[in-house]
Design a protein around this motif. Structure first.
Motif, PDB file in Angstrom:
ATOM      1  N   TYR A  47      36.943  36.542  53.288  1.00 38.83           N
ATOM      2  CA  TYR A  47      35.524  36.198  53.395  1.00 38.83           C
ATOM      3  C   TYR A  47      34.666  37.380  52.967  1.00 38.83           C
ATOM      4  O   TYR A  47      34.702  38.431  53.592  1.00 38.83           O
ATOM      5  CB  TYR A  47      35.211  35.794  54.838  1.00 38.83           C
ATOM      6  CG  TYR A  47      33.770  35.418  55.071  1.00 38.83           C
ATOM      7  CD1 TYR A  47      33.133  34.484  54.252  1.00 38.83           C
ATOM      8  CD2 TYR A  47      33.051  35.986  56.100  1.00 38.83           C
ATOM      9  CE1 TYR A  47      31.817  34.139  54.464  1.00 38.83           C
ATOM     10  CE2 TYR A  47      31.725  35.640  56.323  1.00 38.83           C
ATOM     11  CZ  TYR A  47      31.120  34.724  55.494  1.00 38.83           C
ATOM     12  OH  TYR A  47      29.811  34.379  55.696  1.00 38.83           O
ATOM     13  N   ASN A  48      33.935  37.204  51.882  1.00 38.24           N
ATOM     14  CA  ASN A  48      33.076  38.260  51.327  1.00 38.24           C
ATOM     15  C   ASN A  48      33.796  39.601  51.163  1.00 38.24           C
ATOM     16  O   ASN A  48      33.383  40.597  51.723  1.00 38.24           O
ATOM     17  CB  ASN A  48      31.844  38.473  52.221  1.00 38.24           C
ATOM     18  CG  ASN A  48      30.903  37.279  52.176  1.00 38.24           C
ATOM     19  OD1 ASN A  48      31.043  36.415  51.310  1.00 38.24           O
ATOM     20  ND2 ASN A  48      29.951  37.241  53.082  1.00 38.24           N
ATOM     21  N   GLU A  49      34.877  39.589  50.428  1.00 39.88           N
ATOM     22  CA  GLU A  49      35.645  40.829  50.252  1.00 39.88           C
ATOM     23  C   GLU A  49      35.767  41.188  48.776  1.00 39.88           C
ATOM     24  O   GLU A  49      36.793  41.698  48.346  1.00 39.88           O
ATOM     25  CB  GLU A  49      37.063  40.688  50.853  1.00 39.88           C
ATOM     26  CG  GLU A  49      37.143  40.148  52.258  1.00 39.88           C
ATOM     27  CD  GLU A  49      37.052  41.242  53.323  1.00 39.88           C
ATOM     28  OE1 GLU A  49      36.667  42.378  52.980  1.00 39.88           O
ATOM     29  OE2 GLU A  49      37.356  40.944  54.487  1.00 39.88           O
ATOM     30  N   GLU A  50      34.716  40.900  47.971  1.00 44.67           N
ATOM     31  CA  GLU A  50      34.807  41.101  46.513  1.00 44.67           C
ATOM     32  C   GLU A  50      35.258  42.502  46.125  1.00 44.67           C
ATOM     33  O   GLU A  50      35.969  42.686  45.147  1.00 44.67           O
ATOM     34  CB  GLU A  50      33.458  40.779  45.844  1.00 44.67           C
ATOM     35  CG  GLU A  50      32.327  41.672  46.345  1.00 44.67           C
ATOM     36  CD  GLU A  50      30.999  41.435  45.633  1.00 44.67           C
ATOM     37  OE1 GLU A  50      30.934  40.558  44.778  1.00 44.67           O
ATOM     38  OE2 GLU A  50      30.039  42.166  45.952  1.00 44.67           O
ATOM     39  N   LYS A  51      34.841  43.499  46.906  1.00 42.81           N
ATOM     40  CA  LYS A  51      35.103  44.873  46.490  1.00 42.81           C
ATOM     41  C   LYS A  51      36.559  45.264  46.630  1.00 42.81           C
ATOM     42  O   LYS A  51      37.058  46.135  45.943  1.00 42.81           O
ATOM     43  CB  LYS A  51      34.245  45.829  47.324  1.00 42.81           C
ATOM     44  CG  LYS A  51      32.778  45.726  46.996  1.00 42.81           C
ATOM     45  CD  LYS A  51      32.109  47.088  47.149  1.00 42.81           C
ATOM     46  CE  LYS A  51      30.612  46.980  46.963  1.00 42.81           C
ATOM     47  NZ  LYS A  51      29.923  46.657  48.213  1.00 42.81           N
ATOM     48  N   GLN A  52      37.257  44.669  47.607  1.00 42.35           N
ATOM     49  CA  GLN A  52      38.600  45.189  47.850  1.00 42.35           C
ATOM     50  C   GLN A  52      39.726  44.183  47.676  1.00 42.35           C
ATOM     51  O   GLN A  52      40.883  44.582  47.611  1.00 42.35           O
ATOM     52  CB  GLN A  52      38.667  45.779  49.256  1.00 42.35           C
ATOM     53  CG  GLN A  52      38.109  44.863  50.324  1.00 42.35           C
ATOM     54  CD  GLN A  52      38.331  45.431  51.726  1.00 42.35           C
ATOM     55  OE1 GLN A  52      39.127  46.330  51.905  1.00 42.35           O
ATOM     56  NE2 GLN A  52      37.645  44.902  52.715  1.00 42.35           N
ATOM     57  N   ILE A  53      39.391  42.891  47.539  1.00 43.31           N
ATOM     58  CA  ILE A  53      40.465  41.911  47.619  1.00 43.31           C
ATOM     59  C   ILE A  53      41.502  42.072  46.490  1.00 43.31           C
ATOM     60  O   ILE A  53      42.708  42.053  46.728  1.00 43.31           O
ATOM     61  CB  ILE A  53      39.904  40.459  47.685  1.00 43.31           C
ATOM     62  CG1 ILE A  53      41.026  39.469  47.924  1.00 43.31           C
ATOM     63  CG2 ILE A  53      39.117  40.063  46.475  1.00 43.31           C
ATOM     64  CD1 ILE A  53      41.713  39.627  49.239  1.00 43.31           C
ATOM     65  N   TYR A  54      41.025  42.276  45.265  1.00 39.27           N
ATOM     66  CA  TYR A  54      41.938  42.387  44.126  1.00 39.27           C
ATOM     67  C   TYR A  54      42.907  43.544  44.325  1.00 39.27           C
ATOM     68  O   TYR A  54      44.120  43.406  44.239  1.00 39.27           O
ATOM     69  CB  TYR A  54      41.124  42.590  42.835  1.00 39.27           C
ATOM     70  CG  TYR A  54      41.941  42.423  41.581  1.00 39.27           C
ATOM     71  CD1 TYR A  54      41.948  41.212  40.904  1.00 39.27           C
ATOM     72  CD2 TYR A  54      42.703  43.476  41.089  1.00 39.27           C
ATOM     73  CE1 TYR A  54      42.699  41.050  39.763  1.00 39.27           C
ATOM     74  CE2 TYR A  54      43.461  43.319  39.942  1.00 39.27           C
ATOM     75  CZ  TYR A  54      43.457  42.108  39.277  1.00 39.27           C
ATOM     76  OH  TYR A  54      44.213  41.952  38.161  1.00 39.27           O
ATOM     77  N   LYS A  55      42.291  44.665  44.647  1.00 37.70           N
ATOM     78  CA  LYS A  55      43.079  45.900  44.836  1.00 37.70           C
ATOM     79  C   LYS A  55      44.077  45.733  45.988  1.00 37.70           C
ATOM     80  O   LYS A  55      45.250  46.081  45.872  1.00 37.70           O
ATOM     81  CB  LYS A  55      42.081  47.021  45.158  1.00 37.70           C
ATOM     82  CG  LYS A  55      42.621  48.411  45.140  1.00 37.70           C
ATOM     83  CD  LYS A  55      41.488  49.387  45.422  1.00 37.70           C
ATOM     84  CE  LYS A  55      41.057  49.292  46.866  1.00 37.70           C
ATOM     85  NZ  LYS A  55      39.726  49.551  47.227  1.00 37.70           N
ATOM     86  N   ASN A  56      43.604  45.138  47.071  1.00 39.60           N
ATOM     87  CA  ASN A  56      44.462  45.004  48.247  1.00 39.60           C
ATOM     88  C   ASN A  56      45.671  44.097  48.004  1.00 39.60           C
ATOM     89  O   ASN A  56      46.780  44.401  48.419  1.00 39.60           O
ATOM     90  CB  ASN A  56      43.659  44.473  49.440  1.00 39.60           C
ATOM     91  CG  ASN A  56      42.678  45.513  49.951  1.00 39.60           C
ATOM     92  OD1 ASN A  56      42.650  46.634  49.453  1.00 39.60           O
ATOM     93  ND2 ASN A  56      41.874  45.148  50.918  1.00 39.60           N
ATOM     94  N   ILE A  57      45.424  42.991  47.295  1.00 42.88           N
ATOM     95  CA  ILE A  57      46.545  42.080  47.006  1.00 42.88           C
ATOM     96  C   ILE A  57      47.561  42.794  46.118  1.00 42.88           C
ATOM     97  O   ILE A  57      48.772  42.661  46.312  1.00 42.88           O
ATOM     98  CB  ILE A  57      46.044  40.785  46.316  1.00 42.88           C
ATOM     99  CG1 ILE A  57      45.083  40.039  47.227  1.00 42.88           C
ATOM    100  CG2 ILE A  57      47.205  39.898  45.900  1.00 42.88           C
ATOM    101  CD1 ILE A  57      45.692  39.487  48.487  1.00 42.88           C
ATOM    102  N   GLU A  58      47.036  43.563  45.164  1.00 44.44           N
ATOM    103  CA  GLU A  58      47.948  44.307  44.279  1.00 44.44           C
ATOM    104  C   GLU A  58      48.815  45.259  45.088  1.00 44.44           C
ATOM    105  O   GLU A  58      50.026  45.369  44.863  1.00 44.44           O
ATOM    106  CB  GLU A  58      47.125  45.112  43.272  1.00 44.44           C
ATOM    107  CG  GLU A  58      46.929  44.402  41.968  1.00 44.44           C
ATOM    108  CD  GLU A  58      46.253  45.326  40.953  1.00 44.44           C
ATOM    109  OE1 GLU A  58      46.303  44.996  39.777  1.00 44.44           O
ATOM    110  OE2 GLU A  58      45.686  46.362  41.360  1.00 44.44           O
TER     111      GLU A  58
END
Ligand code: UDP
Ligand code: MG
Length: 321
Positions: free
Chosen positions: A13-24
């Motif tokens: 929920y509203n995590e645009e800044k970190q979601i991509y990096k975190n999943i990686e």
């Protein structure tokens, strides 16, 4: 690499800044440890670019299944959407902000695979950065819930590994208002706990407002215990016991002709009984509200979009075989 597939369920929920990096990061850790995995990501009606990021992710990473809910339904509903879509032999539920350390997953995985535990729970040993009021209210909440329901949820987190059969059992629980932590304790099965330290949030703030936490707490208590209703009856009996001598005394005074005295007592009794009656009505009301919510049989969440890069994963799996 084990041929078992683990579904990683993450509400976002509203995590645009970190979601991509975190999943990686999570994906790298799992791949390094030879864990075959897929991601089930639920965008809980984010108002920022989270969904765009998830799209980008599903283009660049195989084994991503993402659903976008039609609005913000809350973390519990988002978890439902995730769990209902898992296809792995087990699933791991975790937060998107890396506060649930992904380094723990290999340990959870081996407890499940090698030692046959159906549920591996990560228990908070330290709660990370939290205010004192938050810490105290969480302590109060868990001790009340333990007394009321008989289940110990203390230190429980939503960071868990569940075997497929636990997920299936969970799916049998049809209530609209879910409390994941409680439900996964209620189902039973062979379980174990491992400690973890809550990491600090890298970006943004916690999405929980005090009001939301109070709602969750009331929902948890009314879902897992009907004891408050019995407390109402108990208080009634207690007051009846007090009422008998007082009633006898009043009658005695009346016949003796002293009945005008005792105004303070009447006042106090009115105030005490009045407030207890209102609290009792409130308790009963919260259960009725719950029944009302449940009988409406509304869906727990609505999906507006889906993304799936698992098919490619399936092909690559086939070609590997
Ligand atoms: N979350 C969600 N819907 C909400 C609020 C939160 O899906 O309405 C997700 C959020 O993106 C995160 C997880 O639930 O992955 C935990 O939220 P947060 O980190 O804000 O809570 P805390 O760490 O304080 O428990
Ligand atoms: Mg968090």
């Amino acid at each position: 690499m084990s041929d078992k597939l683990i579904s990683i369920v993450i509400p976002v929920y509203n995590e645009e800044k970190q979601i991509y990096k975190n999943i990686e990061i999570i994906s790298k850790i799992l791949t390094k440890n030879g864990i075959n995995h897929e991601f089930i990501l639920v965008d809980d009606g984010s108002r920022d670019n989270t969904w765009k990021e998830l799209k980008r992710l599903s283009l660049n990473l195989t084994g991503v299944y993402a659903v976008k809910l039609s609005r913000n339904f809350g973390k519990e509903a988002a978890l439902c959407a995730g769990l209902e879509n898992v296809s792995g032999d087990a699933c791991v539920v975790m937060d998107s902000d890396l506060q649930h350390p992904p380094e723990k997953i290999p340990e959870m995985f081996s407890l499940w695979l090698d030692e046959g535990f159906d549920i591996v729970e990560c228990v908070k040993t330290s709660r990370g950065k939290e205010s004192l009021t938050y810490k105290l209210s969480s302590l109060l909440f868990y001790s009340m819930l333990k007394k009321l329901s008989g289940f110990d949820f203390g230190g429980a987190s939503d960071f868990k590994l569940l075997d497929k059969k636990v997920v299936d059992a969970w799916k049998e629980m049809r209530e609209r208002n879910t409390f994941f932590r409680g439900m996964s304790t209620w189902v039973g099965y062979k379980k174990t706990q491992i400690p973890f330290v809550v990491a600090d949030r890298l970006d943004g703030n916690s999405k929980w407002s005090p009001l939301r936490l109070i709602k969750l707490a009331i929902n948890a208590m009314t879902s897992f215990s009907s004891l408050p209703l019995y407390i109402v009856t108990f208080l009634g009996v207690l007051f009846l016991l007090g009422a008998i001598p007082l009633g006898i005394e009043s009658l005695y005074m009346y016949f003796k002709g002293h009945a005008v005295n005792g105004f303070t007592t009447v006042n106090l009794l009115l105030l005490i009984i009045g407030s207890i009656l209102m609290i009792s009505l409130g308790i009963i009301g919260s259960y009725i509200a719950k029944i009302y919510d449940e009988v409406k049989q509304r869906p727990r969440y609505l999906v507006s979009e889906r993304l799936d890069s698992r098919v490619r994963n399936a092909y690559s799996k086939l070609s590997n075989d």
